[in-house]
Design an enzyme around this catalytic site. Structure first.
Site, PDB file in Angstrom:
ATOM      1  CB  CYS A  43      -1.049 -14.528   5.585  1.00 36.71           C
ATOM      2  SG  CYS A  43      -2.410 -13.628   4.622  1.00 36.71           S
ATOM      3  CB  CYS A  48      -1.705 -10.031   5.482  1.00 34.92           C
ATOM      4  SG  CYS A  48      -0.212 -10.968   5.056  1.00 34.92           S
ATOM      5  CE  LYS A  51      -1.245  -5.196   7.306  1.00 33.62           C
ATOM      6  NZ  LYS A  51       0.065  -5.444   6.667  1.00 33.62           N
ATOM      7  CE1 TYR A 180       5.378  -4.409   2.076  1.00 31.26           C
ATOM      8  CE2 TYR A 180       7.721  -5.002   2.145  1.00 31.26           C
ATOM      9  CZ  TYR A 180       6.649  -4.881   1.518  1.00 31.26           C
ATOM     10  OH  TYR A 180       6.610  -4.856   0.021  1.00 31.26           O
ATOM     11  CD  GLU A 184       2.173  -3.144   7.166  1.00 27.22           C
ATOM     12  OE1 GLU A 184       1.923  -2.737   5.736  1.00 27.22           O
ATOM     13  OE2 GLU A 184       1.996  -3.962   7.859  1.00 27.22           O
ATOM     14  CG  HIS A 438     -13.708  15.316 -11.516  1.00 24.85           C
ATOM     15  ND1 HIS A 438     -12.581  15.699 -11.254  1.00 24.85           N
ATOM     16  CD2 HIS A 438     -14.340  16.226 -11.544  1.00 24.85           C
ATOM     17  CE1 HIS A 438     -12.605  17.144 -10.690  1.00 24.85           C
ATOM     18  NE2 HIS A 438     -14.030  17.039 -10.987  1.00 24.85           N
ATOM     19  CD  GLU A 443      -9.706  13.866 -10.937  1.00 20.74           C
ATOM     20  OE1 GLU A 443     -10.108  14.256 -12.164  1.00 20.74           O
ATOM     21  OE2 GLU A 443     -10.477  14.396 -10.019  1.00 20.74           O
TER      22      GLU A 443
END
Ligand code: NDP
Length: 461
Positions: A43, A48, A51, A180, A184, A438, A443
């Site tokens: 990781c 991760c 990356k 993945y 990516e 908003h 939303e």
């Protein structure tokens, strides 16, 4: 009672290993941990974290283009790959230092060496040949890229490991896989100006995700200029004067600078002494564990990717914390692998939690599907055509939201919060009575009042 050198010895300094070692040591246990490469594991060192830094780097090309619609004139931009690598390496070294410091502060003993099991309580540290004993052992050796050795020319290809240290940015790249990593990196390389092609054996990329998002992302990537070849696989790779010549099953011949294989990851169980210790592995070479992460040997546990349950960092950390509860806090705790939110850091991003429409349709007799597809506000002035997709899958019987899927900016951030709502068992009515923030894209998640369609007994009605 036999006496051991350590209460706990952990093999592997990645997410699961470091967490279990550090927390056990902070509880006053005598802990040793061995890592053969760098603390932080996949990781932090080559997964991760670097990356995500690459993702940020690759997004600037679009940011510069989008700025014009907002009145900015951006001068000619250039990109320096070596500078990115240097900056990334510096940050990774800093994080590795923090991991070591955390272990050190907790008074765990750190060994920079490969370690292998000799028997159920003995570990050999290869650098010195020393053996140590421990009452409890954790195997957290992670995984490595599948090198696809059956492919002629596989040795000419790179994996994600090498992608983080390429000397030069290639002019063109072919990436194999539709998961993945492939998706990516296709977006990363494209964003950095590399001519990018993705080749995937199936009908649509990202096989485990909701069909709508898969299709939406595929279209968005092609619109940016990423070439995607589905229903095809690499058959051979050869070195030629003009680069690497790739032949595919569908008789296509491509010439590219670099070929990257992203075809899944294999658990690191080789030559670990598992047999000597009596630890059983499955056909995929993953350590077999029970629901408490205990292996076939009662005092040996295994955590994270080496068990091939769910290959995600937060899962390994959660498994480590459950191990601590079970073994050191007298509170047997099973890791909970249900409703794991996850993100694919593609561009646009995917954020998702719970069941896909396809899986939910197999499980429940009637579903309400709420779906919105719209142009995000930022794209209005920038002129970008990218669309956002948001989808809620609701079990009609009890109105529980059982799946939430987003394609678009910040989808990963939203998936984290949606994960809480699904884990809490929120119903669509809970979403409906939540006030919108908003103006945001999110939303939309609380303003889709009537179902876009229903699925009854597997059929769309
Ligand atoms: P994935 O399992 O995601 O994808 C592997 C891909 O390779 C799939 O598309 C699969 O096809 C294909 N494939 C497998 N074997 C072959 C073959 N023999 N020939 C052709 N294609 C093949 O693995 P990755 O390597 O992308 O990533 C490994 C793991 O790391 C992921 O499962 C994920 O858990 C984790 N990860 C998580 C990230 C995140 O959280 N953002 C980022 C990166 C990795 P098919 O779909 O048809 O099986």
């Amino acid at each position: 009672m036999p006496s051991f050198d350590f209460d706990l010895f952990v093999i592997g300094g990645g997410s699961g290993g470091v967490r279990s070692a550090r927390v056990a040591a902070s509880l006053g246990k005598k802990v040793g941990i061995a890592e053969e490469y760098r603390y932080g594991g996949t990781c932090v060192i080559r997964g991760c974290v670097p990356k995500k830094l690459f993702v940020y780097a690759s997004q600037y090309s679009e940011h510069f283009e989008d700025a014009a619609g907002y009145g900015w004139t951006v001068g000619e931009s250039t990109f320096d790959w070596k500078k990115l690598i240097e900056a990334k390496d510096k940050e990774i070294a800093r994080l590795e230092g923090l991991y070591r410091k955390g272990l050190d502060n907790a008074k765990a003993e750190i060994f920079d060496t490969r370690a292998e099991l000799v028997d159920a309580h003995t570990v050999k540290l290869l650098k010195t040949g020393q053996t140590v004993t421990a009452e409890t052992i954790v195997i957290a050796t992670g995984g490595r890229p599948n090198l696809h050795t059956a492919l002629p020319g596989h040795e000419l290809c790179i994996s994600s490991n090498e992608a983080f240290h390429l000397k030069e940015l290639p002019k063109s790249i072919l990436i194999a896989g539709g998961g993945y990593i492939a998706v990516e990196f296709a977006n990363i390389f494209h964003g950095l100006g590399v001519e990018t092609t993705l080749i995937y054996r199936g009908a649509e990329i990202l096989s485990r995700f909701d069909q709508d998002l898969r299709k939406g992302l595929h279209e968005a990537m092609e619109e940016k200029g990423i070439r995607i070849l589905c229903h095809d696989i690499i058959q051979s790779v050869e070195k030629t004067e003009s680069g690497l010549s790739v032949r595919t099953k569908n008789d296509k011949v491509l010439t590219v600078d670099t070929v990257m294989l992203a075809l899944g990851r294999t658990p690191n169980t080789e030559s670990l002494g598992l047999q000597a210790a009596g630890v059983a592995i499955n056909e995929q070479d993953a350590v077999i564990v029970d629901e408490y992460s205990r292996t076939s040997v009662p005092n040996i546990y295994a955590l994270g990717d080496v068990t091939d349950r769910v290959q995600l960092t937060p899962v390994a950390i959660h498994e480590a914390m459950c191990f601590i509860e079970t073994v050191y806090k007298n509170n047997p705790t099973r890791p909970d692998h249900e409703l794991i939110p996850t993100a694919v850091f593609s561009q646009p991003e995917i954020g998702t939690v719970g069941l896909t429409e396809e899986d939910a349709a197999k499980r429940y007799p009637e579903l309400e599907v709420y779906r919105a597809q719209f142009r995000p506000m930022k794209a209005t002035l920038s002129g970008r055509t990218e669309k956002m997709i948001m989808k809620l899958i609701v079990n009609a019987a009890d109105r529980k939201v059982i799946g939430a899927h987003i394609l678009g900016h910040d989808a990963g951030e939203m998936a984290q919060l949606l994960g809480i709502t699904l884990k809490a068992g929120c119903t669509k009515d809970d979403f409906d009575r939540t006030m919108a923030v908003h103006p945001t894209a999110a939303e939309e998640l609380v303003t889709m009042y009537s179902p876009s369609y229903r699925i009854r007994n597997g059929e769309r009605v």
